[in-house]
Enzyme design. Sequence first.
Site, PDB file in Angstrom:
ATOM      1  CE  LYS A 147      -3.836  -2.358   2.381  1.00 38.91           C
ATOM      2  NZ  LYS A 147      -5.059  -1.510   3.645  1.00 38.91           N
ATOM      3  CG  HIS A 150      -0.796   7.330   4.425  1.00 40.68           C
ATOM      4  ND1 HIS A 150      -0.542   7.957   5.623  1.00 40.68           N
ATOM      5  CD2 HIS A 150      -0.828   5.600   4.537  1.00 40.68           C
ATOM      6  CE1 HIS A 150      -0.783   7.209   7.107  1.00 40.68           C
ATOM      7  NE2 HIS A 150      -1.343   5.597   5.804  1.00 40.68           N
ATOM      8  CG  HIS A 153       2.993   4.994   6.713  1.00 42.62           C
ATOM      9  ND1 HIS A 153       2.232   4.887   5.892  1.00 42.62           N
ATOM     10  CD2 HIS A 153       2.361   4.385   7.905  1.00 42.62           C
ATOM     11  CE1 HIS A 153       1.453   3.695   6.009  1.00 42.62           C
ATOM     12  NE2 HIS A 153       1.512   3.622   7.247  1.00 42.62           N
TER      13      HIS A 153
END
Length: 592
Positions: A147, A150, A153
């Site tokens: 994934k 973003h 993170h």
Amino acid sequence: MSMPTLPVVSQTEPSRAVLDSFRIAIAKRLSDTLPLTLEQAFTGVDYGKKGEDFTVALPRYRLPGKINELADKVVTDFQPNEWIESVVLDKSFLHLRVNTTNMIREVLNQVDSLTHNTPSKLPEYGSNESGKGKKVIIEYSSPNIAKSFHVGHLRSTIIGAFLSNLYKASGWEVISMNYLGDWGTQFGMIATGYEKYGSQEALEKDAIKHLFDVYVKVNRDAELDPQVKVEAAKWFKRMEDGDEDALKNWRVWREMSVKKYEEEYERLNVKFDVYTGESKVGKEAMDGALTKLEEMGLISDSDGAKRVELEKWKLGNAVVRKKDGTSIYLTRDIGGAIERYEQYKFDKMIYVVSSQQDLHLAQFFKVLELMGFPWAKNLVHVNYGLVQGMSTRKGTVVFLNEIIKEAGNVMHEQMQKNEDKYAAVEDPTMTSLEIGITGVKIQDMAAKRINNYTFNWDRMKSFEGDTGPYLQYAHVRLASIGRKNPHLMPLPPASEIDTSTLAQYSHARDIAFLLGTYPDVVKVALKTHEPSGVVTFAFRLAHAISSAWDVVIVKGEEDLEKARAKMYLYECAREVLAAAMRLLSIRPLDRM
Ligand code: ARG
């Protein structure tokens, strides 16, 4: 010159924070005059505001008698000594000024000796031993494989790296841990999609990106064909059951993603002791937890799935096991914490996770507490707000390497605008990357972490205002004085430098006093888990130094003794600025 001995006050460390000595001296004065013990008096001695060194708010002691009479007593009795120069009464406040010459000498010598003379190099000036013998696990970053990485993170990475450094600087044994999102139904999805869209070549080129692409494509397929999700769930079930065939690809994906992440973390000056992940949580720990919760009557059945009921604690009800028996995020966190305690016997465990997951963290902390684990009270959630607007010029950011690259590029363009300066930079690509990363980090840590903020590239790249580039510039400028005055370098040992000539400069006094406060800045940060106080300190110091440049001048100072003292002041300032930057996980530059 040695200073008169002082009594000992608990919780102070004058050998690491010499301003403690000055505070103790003030406390002693107060306890000699007023009906207070030394320790009581000490608690009332605070840093002053607006240029005052220390301030005592007399009402705080709740002493019998009138405040002005008590104050009068202190003021009339006052005799300056080697520690304290003067006292002034201002309403019910006493402002105390420390002896300038002695403060400057004591602070600079402490900075110098803790920076250069410790055998292990660590702990450096600013550190303390409050965590000696204790162990903390700090879990942070924790992106999901396949994934996007973003900005949430990124924040976790930046704040977590800071906390790791902070706990180390406070004497704790730190285990930094990256808990990857490397498990769950989405891996069934990718596996399903990989049969159709996977490419070994693309995987080897950039695993993180390729897996993400496959994931996006298979999700699109799933919208058209419900069968895709059924297949994916079956696949994940096989993975959970330990079917080697179903796990083979997944293993490669994980390993390649970790490798790529490691390179990117290294760019950010971030390192993990342990890469773990949701996939690593053992079945036994999770099953054990479920059985125990069932015995405690906290589990209910909902359409074949199992839920833990936390309504009583206003934490809702949460599914802990799916209908097909597969685990979920929450269960893995419960099992994971139990295993980590068994393995590490930590004194504290910190999770650096976005405030969007406040409920999730509260739920699994509660479950562990209900299960009766005494260590559950030592779990800490360090949360943070959202970042808006961090997209590259090409569009929304999805990957960490894009953020890093963009930071470097934006900074590089900015530096090219000043042609002369740019021509003198040795390694412009490296330098701009480092400054760009500093800019991103500073913007992230400048305010309280719970605040949301809007990321701004223009501000990030600016050398003006309280920005990362400005901070690096301040350090570079300090590092350059030594190079520009080679006749002074290296400086003689501290005992041979006469710092008393600095006392005439209020700017030198300001800098020295600020340096003296640094150990307290570290202590406060440890209490609040806030990087912003350290950022504020770094800027205050940078400003104090910048106002000193035109007043405390090294170049052209003909008196060698005086020139050395000034150089010494700037060297100490550089050491402390660098220490604060390193604490924030920033690599201080010597040239730009
Ligand atoms: N991988 C998760 C996510 O991206 C974050 C993990 C946080 N840590 C934890 N122990 N739950 O949302």
